[in-house]
Every structure is written in structure tokens, then in C-alpha cells.
Design an enzyme around this catalytic site. Structure first.
Site, PDB file in Angstrom:
ATOM      1  N   HIS A  34       0.860  -1.191   0.000  1.00  0.00           N
ATOM      2  CA  HIS A  34       0.000   0.000   0.000  1.00  0.00           C
ATOM      3  C   HIS A  34       0.891   1.233   0.000  1.00  0.00           C
ATOM      4  O   HIS A  34       2.133   1.105  -0.080  1.00  0.00           O
ATOM      5  CB  HIS A  34      -0.951  -0.023   1.204  1.00  0.00           C
ATOM      6  CG  HIS A  34      -0.255  -0.276   2.512  1.00  0.00           C
ATOM      7  ND1 HIS A  34       0.637   0.621   3.063  1.00  0.00           N
ATOM      8  CD2 HIS A  34      -0.279  -1.334   3.365  1.00  0.00           C
ATOM      9  CE1 HIS A  34       1.100   0.148   4.199  1.00  0.00           C
ATOM     10  NE2 HIS A  34       0.578  -1.054   4.409  1.00  0.00           N
ATOM     11  N   HIS A  37       4.038   1.371   2.198  1.00  0.00           N
ATOM     12  CA  HIS A  37       5.214   0.716   1.607  1.00  0.00           C
ATOM     13  C   HIS A  37       5.798   1.581   0.485  1.00  0.00           C
ATOM     14  O   HIS A  37       7.013   1.756   0.392  1.00  0.00           O
ATOM     15  CB  HIS A  37       4.828  -0.649   1.011  1.00  0.00           C
ATOM     16  CG  HIS A  37       4.278  -1.637   1.986  1.00  0.00           C
ATOM     17  ND1 HIS A  37       2.962  -2.051   1.967  1.00  0.00           N
ATOM     18  CD2 HIS A  37       4.847  -2.307   3.010  1.00  0.00           C
ATOM     19  CE1 HIS A  37       2.760  -2.933   2.931  1.00  0.00           C
ATOM     20  NE2 HIS A  37       3.880  -3.106   3.582  1.00  0.00           N
ATOM     21  N   ASP A 152       5.522   0.604  12.809  1.00  0.00           N
ATOM     22  CA  ASP A 152       5.876  -0.522  13.684  1.00  0.00           C
ATOM     23  C   ASP A 152       7.055  -0.091  14.549  1.00  0.00           C
ATOM     24  O   ASP A 152       8.190  -0.523  14.360  1.00  0.00           O
ATOM     25  CB  ASP A 152       6.221  -1.743  12.829  1.00  0.00           C
ATOM     26  CG  ASP A 152       5.034  -2.161  11.966  1.00  0.00           C
ATOM     27  OD1 ASP A 152       4.159  -2.853  12.476  1.00  0.00           O
ATOM     28  OD2 ASP A 152       4.965  -1.732  10.797  1.00  0.00           O
ATOM     29  N   LEU A 186      -2.247   3.363   7.306  1.00  0.00           N
ATOM     30  CA  LEU A 186      -2.338   2.308   6.292  1.00  0.00           C
ATOM     31  C   LEU A 186      -1.699   1.034   6.830  1.00  0.00           C
ATOM     32  O   LEU A 186      -0.673   1.080   7.498  1.00  0.00           O
ATOM     33  CB  LEU A 186      -1.635   2.744   5.011  1.00  0.00           C
ATOM     34  CG  LEU A 186      -2.252   3.924   4.285  1.00  0.00           C
ATOM     35  CD1 LEU A 186      -1.504   4.196   2.991  1.00  0.00           C
ATOM     36  CD2 LEU A 186      -3.722   3.682   3.974  1.00  0.00           C
ATOM     37  N   SER A 188      -1.621  -3.463   5.738  1.00  0.00           N
ATOM     38  CA  SER A 188      -2.126  -4.549   4.892  1.00  0.00           C
ATOM     39  C   SER A 188      -3.368  -5.162   5.526  1.00  0.00           C
ATOM     40  O   SER A 188      -4.289  -5.607   4.837  1.00  0.00           O
ATOM     41  CB  SER A 188      -1.055  -5.619   4.700  1.00  0.00           C
ATOM     42  OG  SER A 188       0.115  -5.033   4.191  1.00  0.00           O
TER      43      SER A 188
HETATM   44  P1  AMP Z   1       4.834  -5.083   6.532  1.00  0.00           P
HETATM   45  O1  AMP Z   1       4.618  -5.450   5.098  1.00  0.00           O
HETATM   46  O2  AMP Z   1       3.582  -4.819   7.283  1.00  0.00           O
HETATM   47  O3  AMP Z   1       5.788  -6.026   7.239  1.00  0.00           O
HETATM   48  O4  AMP Z   1       5.570  -3.672   6.488  1.00  0.00           O
HETATM   49  C1  AMP Z   1       6.769  -3.484   5.789  1.00  0.00           C
HETATM   50  C2  AMP Z   1       7.343  -2.143   6.167  1.00  0.00           C
HETATM   51  O5  AMP Z   1       6.413  -1.114   5.823  1.00  0.00           O
HETATM   52  C3  AMP Z   1       7.616  -2.018   7.675  1.00  0.00           C
HETATM   53  O6  AMP Z   1       8.844  -1.344   7.866  1.00  0.00           O
HETATM   54  C4  AMP Z   1       6.452  -1.191   8.149  1.00  0.00           C
HETATM   55  O7  AMP Z   1       6.728  -0.439   9.311  1.00  0.00           O
HETATM   56  C5  AMP Z   1       6.212  -0.284   6.950  1.00  0.00           C
HETATM   57  N1  AMP Z   1       4.854   0.246   6.977  1.00  0.00           N
HETATM   58  C6  AMP Z   1       3.693  -0.454   7.061  1.00  0.00           C
HETATM   59  N2  AMP Z   1       2.640   0.380   7.103  1.00  0.00           N
HETATM   60  C7  AMP Z   1       3.136   1.640   7.053  1.00  0.00           C
HETATM   61  C8  AMP Z   1       2.551   2.941   7.059  1.00  0.00           C
HETATM   62  N3  AMP Z   1       1.241   3.131   7.149  1.00  0.00           N
HETATM   63  N4  AMP Z   1       3.378   4.009   7.001  1.00  0.00           N
HETATM   64  C9  AMP Z   1       4.726   3.839   6.920  1.00  0.00           C
HETATM   65  N5  AMP Z   1       5.341   2.642   6.909  1.00  0.00           N
HETATM   66  C10 AMP Z   1       4.556   1.553   6.969  1.00  0.00           C
END
Ligand code: AMP
Length: 283
Positions: A34, A37, A152, A186, A188
Site C-alpha cells: 500500500h 510501503h 511498527d 495504512l 495490509s
Molecule cells: P509489513 O509489510 O507490514 O511487514 O511492512 C513493511 C514495512 O512497511 C515495515 O517497515 C512497516 O513499518 C512499513 N509500513 C507499514 N505500514 C506503514 C505505514 N502506514 N506508514 C509507513 N510505513 C509503513
């Protein structure tokens, strides 16, 4: 964009990239991409880095098998999004590439309170799994820069500790949370929310924002109660709401002199979907 599925192919590619003198920016993800990312990926591209995104839904970090099973996956759409962004490489490994011989041995790294507080308390074993996959990915990729989201916050702090312990030279940058216009961060997992749950979930940002506005005027205990009451009255189930030190994640009970790096952190259930968020409390 190169789409590589094996460690061997990826490392061969990265050797070629480094031979040209280019530096590598790495954005690890679990897919269902999204705009949160995209912001990390775009940042890496804008920095002139050879930008590598990994998509791997890491089973070791899911303490709940249903959450793993229901985690949104849409590789076709992700590939299109990455291609349109101008990402250079997508690493899309299977389990055997990340955990050869099914080796799930935990890494010997003492995270202290980082492992047991907040997310660690409610998701036992989660950070062990995060450390396991990040150690492996960082050894495979050896990036010059690593971009992660402040969404996170605890994960960011854990990975920073891992990098220190491993003595890696990689520069870790935490980038700001990307939100919908409504304020909802945002994620997933938002894909699993119904329309009415999505509307309810807006209370998370609204509460954090109000707490930030009133931060210096009220005792922390009072603010905590206000926040929890407001979130619950919107129909969400509260897991935690705390004020923490943004470096150590130590939970704060009272205001302190010269406080500057304080975050409000929150985890709630919206139906069957667990959502987390945080906000820096500007004095
Ligand atoms: P994930 O796919 O959820 O493991 O996230 C991958 C990376 O994207 C991690 O470093 C998350 O902290 C970052 N991330 C997820 N959602 C957001 C968001 N809304 N804003 C900024 N970074 C994000």
C-alpha cells in the site's frame, strides 16, 4: 525490474550492482503493498539507491496461525505496483530460501524488555520471529541502507538493536507513518476490515491526536483513561494504550522533566483484525 526468487540469483545480481559502484537500499515487506510501503520504496529510489524490495510472509513471526492464514496476499498486484514505482529488484523467496533445512532456531540475542513489553506481551514469540527473518535477510542482502516504517515502532527499535549486535554497517532509517485522509494508518490488515469497521477504526487516530493536543495539560494516568474509554465506546476492543520512551520503550507513568521523545502507542481489535498505531507527543 528484476524478479528474483533465490538467494543465489539475488546475490549474483547484487554483486554486479556493487561492481558498478551503486549502493543498495532495502525495503523488507510482507506484501499486500500500500502507500505506506510505496513511501519507503520511493524514498529509497529518490536517494538514488539501487532499490530492493522483499516480499516474504514470515511464518516465524506469527504467533496466531489464523492471522498467518488470513494475512492478505496479492503478489500480482504488488509486482505491478513495484514496476510502476520504478523499483529495481523484487526478491520473492520461498520458505526454503529463508529457512534452509527448515532451520527455525532462534537467534541468540537478548532483547531484554523489548521482547516482553507491549507487542511482545500480547504476541509471544513475535519478535523472536522478526529477529530471525531480519538477521537472515540482512545477511543475504547486505544493504547499505534499510528503510522501515515508524508505524511498527517496536519493530524498528528491535531491528536497530539487532544491527548493533550484529555489528553491521547498514544505515537504518525509520520513516513517518502514512495515513488515509481519515487518519487511519495504512496497513495490509486494513484490507480485512468491513466498511463499518473501517469507519470505527478512525477513532484510533482521532484519539491519538486529541491526546497529543492535551498532552502537557493532564497527568498521564488521566490521559490513558480518557483514551481507553473513547476507543472502547467506539466499539473497539482495547489491548493496550501507553506512553513510552521512544528509544527504550520504557512505559511512563508520569510526566518527566524535559520530556522530548515520548510516544503514545496503541493496539486494538476491530472485530477480528488487530490494529496498532502510535504518535509522538510533541511538547
Ligand atoms: P509489513 O509489510 O507490514 O511487514 O511492512 C513493511 C514495512 O512497511 C515495515 O517497515 C512497516 O513499518 C512499513 N509500513 C507499514 N505500514 C506503514 C505505514 N502506514 N506508514 C509507513 N510505513 C509503513
Amino acid at each position: 525490474m528484476f524478479l528474483l526468487k533465490t538467494v543465489k540469483a539475488l546475490q549474483r545480481h547484487l554483486d554486479e550492482v556493487r561492481a558498478t559502484g551503486d549502493a543498495v537500499g532495502f525495503v523488507p515487506t510482507m506484501g499486500a503493498l500500500h502507500e505506506g510501503h510505496s513511501a519507503l520504496i520511493q524514498h529509497s529510489i529518490d536517494e538514488g539507491l539501487h532499490t530492493l524490495v522483499s516480499i516474504y510472509v514470515n511464518p516465524a513471526q506469527f504467533n496466531d496461525s489464523e492471522d498467518l492464514q488470513k494475512y492478505p496476499r496479492n503478489v500480482g498486484r504488488d509486482v505491478e505496483l513495484l514496476h510502476n514505482l520504478g523499483c529495481h529488484v523484487l526478491f520473492l523467496p520461498g520458505d526454503a530460501e529463508i529457512y534452509p533445512k527448515n532451520d527455525m532456531t532462534p537467534i541468540d540475542l537478548d532483547l531484554g524488555n523489548l521482547e516482553t513489553t507491549l507487542e511482545g506481551a500480547f504476541r509471544p514469540g513475535h519478535f523472536e520471529g522478526v529477529v530471525r527473518v531480519m538477521e537472515r535477510l540482512l545477511k543475504i542482502v547486505e544493504p547499505d541502507y534499510l528503510f522501515m516504517g515508524q508505524k511498527d515502532l517496536q519493530q524498528l527499535i528491535v531491528v536497530r538493536r539487532l544491527i548493533q549486535e550484529m555489528g553491521l554497517k547498514v544505515q537504518l532509517e525509520g520513516l513517518p507513518i502514512v495515513r488515509e485522509i481519515t487518519g487511519l494508518a495504512l496497513s495490509s490488515r486494513n484490507e480485512r476490515l468491513t466498511k463499518s469497521q473501517r469507519e470505527k477504526a478512525v477513532v484510533i487516530y482521532a484519539t491519538l491526536h486529541d491526546i497529543q493536543t492535551n498532552f502537557i495539560n493532564y497527568p498521564l494516568a488521566e490521559l490513558r483513561t480518557l483514551a481507553k474509554t473513547r476507543v472502547r465506546s467506539a466499539g473497539l476492543k482495547m489491548e493496550y494504550f501507553e506512553f513510552v520512551n521512544g528509544h527504550t520503550l520504557e512505559i511512563l507513568q508520569e510526566h518527566q522533566d524535559g520530556e522530548d521523545d515520548i510516544f503514545a502507542v496503541i493496539a486494538v481489535w476491530c472485530g477480528e483484525v488487530r490494529l496498532i498505531d502510535n504518535m509522538k507527543m510533541e511538547p
